[in-house]
Motif scaffolding. Structure first.
Motif, PDB file in Angstrom:
ATOM      1  N   ALA A 149       9.190  -4.997  24.326  1.00  0.00           N
ATOM      2  CA  ALA A 149       8.230  -5.552  25.293  1.00  0.00           C
ATOM      3  C   ALA A 149       8.910  -6.630  26.132  1.00  0.00           C
ATOM      4  O   ALA A 149       8.666  -6.733  27.342  1.00  0.00           O
ATOM      5  N   THR A 176       9.918   1.016  33.658  1.00  0.00           N
ATOM      6  CA  THR A 176       9.110   0.852  32.454  1.00  0.00           C
ATOM      7  C   THR A 176       8.710   2.212  31.877  1.00  0.00           C
ATOM      8  O   THR A 176       8.612   2.359  30.653  1.00  0.00           O
ATOM      9  N   SER A 177       8.522   3.197  32.732  1.00  0.00           N
ATOM     10  CA  SER A 177       8.250   4.555  32.247  1.00  0.00           C
ATOM     11  C   SER A 177       9.472   5.112  31.514  1.00  0.00           C
ATOM     12  O   SER A 177       9.344   5.743  30.456  1.00  0.00           O
ATOM     13  N   ARG A 207      11.807   4.933  24.142  1.00  0.00           N
ATOM     14  CA  ARG A 207      11.187   4.477  22.892  1.00  0.00           C
ATOM     15  C   ARG A 207      10.643   5.682  22.129  1.00  0.00           C
ATOM     16  O   ARG A 207      10.870   5.806  20.921  1.00  0.00           O
ATOM     17  N   ALA A 208       9.951   6.574  22.817  1.00  0.00           N
ATOM     18  CA  ALA A 208       9.424   7.777  22.178  1.00  0.00           C
ATOM     19  C   ALA A 208      10.554   8.663  21.664  1.00  0.00           C
ATOM     20  O   ALA A 208      10.459   9.202  20.554  1.00  0.00           O
ATOM     21  N   ALA A 240       9.619   3.565  28.118  1.00  0.00           N
ATOM     22  CA  ALA A 240       8.637   4.192  27.219  1.00  0.00           C
ATOM     23  C   ALA A 240       9.141   5.554  26.733  1.00  0.00           C
ATOM     24  O   ALA A 240       8.997   5.895  25.553  1.00  0.00           O
ATOM     25  N   ASP A 241       9.744   6.325  27.634  1.00  0.00           N
ATOM     26  CA  ASP A 241      10.295   7.636  27.246  1.00  0.00           C
ATOM     27  C   ASP A 241      11.412   7.464  26.201  1.00  0.00           C
ATOM     28  O   ASP A 241      11.493   8.227  25.248  1.00  0.00           O
ATOM     29  N   ALA A 293      11.018  -4.855  28.595  1.00  0.00           N
ATOM     30  CA  ALA A 293      10.156  -4.339  29.669  1.00  0.00           C
ATOM     31  C   ALA A 293       9.841  -5.447  30.677  1.00  0.00           C
ATOM     32  O   ALA A 293       9.843  -5.211  31.890  1.00  0.00           O
TER      33      ALA A 293
END
Length: 192
Positions: free
Chosen positions: A81, A178-179, A185-186, A182-183, A84
């Motif tokens: 976070a 940020t997308s 992280r997944a 997130a990708d 980010a």
């Protein structure tokens, strides 16, 4: 040639990227870059020590913005976070000129081993800045290094997607970075 032309630094970067793409890095001289940018050679050297440094123009600023965003993330933020927040801070400073330059910059780097090496060093510097900012927040070193590396990869992936997307689209770079984070992280959960 104008001695103190506005935006000389950016015009030098654009001229260099265009010339590197047109005739190759090795065949491009500082004199040609200065001429294309409409400045003198001495103006070139006021801004850059050599032609290789043109492609990392702004690295110090980018590193500082990433670190500031991480430092200013809300207390209790997870390392990702905080990364980010760094990506959002740095991305907010990127405008249409940066977007337009992206595909040409990518082509110039892809065509030169020396520029690929310099680009890799830039990534190391960005990761180091983020790692230091995370450690200053109390994040353990190994975790900070991993989060920073993911941040660099997210920035690169996001910037590439943003600069290659429809130039008329109004979405800011932060949406892409940020997308991408997130990708990543997944994707990291699939590592086991």
């Amino acid at each position: 040639m104008a001695r103190w032309a506005p935006d000389a630094r950016f015009r030098l970067v654009v001229a260099a990227v265009d010339l590197f793409t047109e005739q190759g890095y090795d065949d491009t001289t500082v004199a040609q870059i200065a001429e294309r940018a409409g400045v003198t050679k001495s103006t070139f050297f006021r801004h850059f020590p050599d032609k290789r440094e043109l492609l990392v123009a702004g690295q110090e600023t980018l590193s500082r913005l990433l670190a500031e965003g991480i430092a200013d993330a809300p207390e209790g933020s997870t390392p990702l976070a905080a990364v980010a927040a760094g990506l959002e801070r740095a991305s907010a400073e990127m405008g249409p000129q940066n977007r337009e330059l992206g595909p040409r910059l990518k082509a110039a780097v892809a065509a030169s081993g020396e520029l690929q090496e310099r680009d890799a060093l830039k990534s190391v510097g960005l990761a180091a800045a983020m790692t230091e900012a995370l450690i200053a927040r109390g994040v353990p070193e190994a975790t900070a290094e991993l989060a920073a590396e993911l941040g660099v990869l997210a920035f690169k992936r996001g910037y590439a997607a943003w600069s290659e997307s429809d130039q008329a689209a109004e979405e800011p770079l932060a949406t892409y970075t940020t997308s991408a984070l997130a990708d990543l992280r997944a994707a990291s959960t699939a590592l086991g």
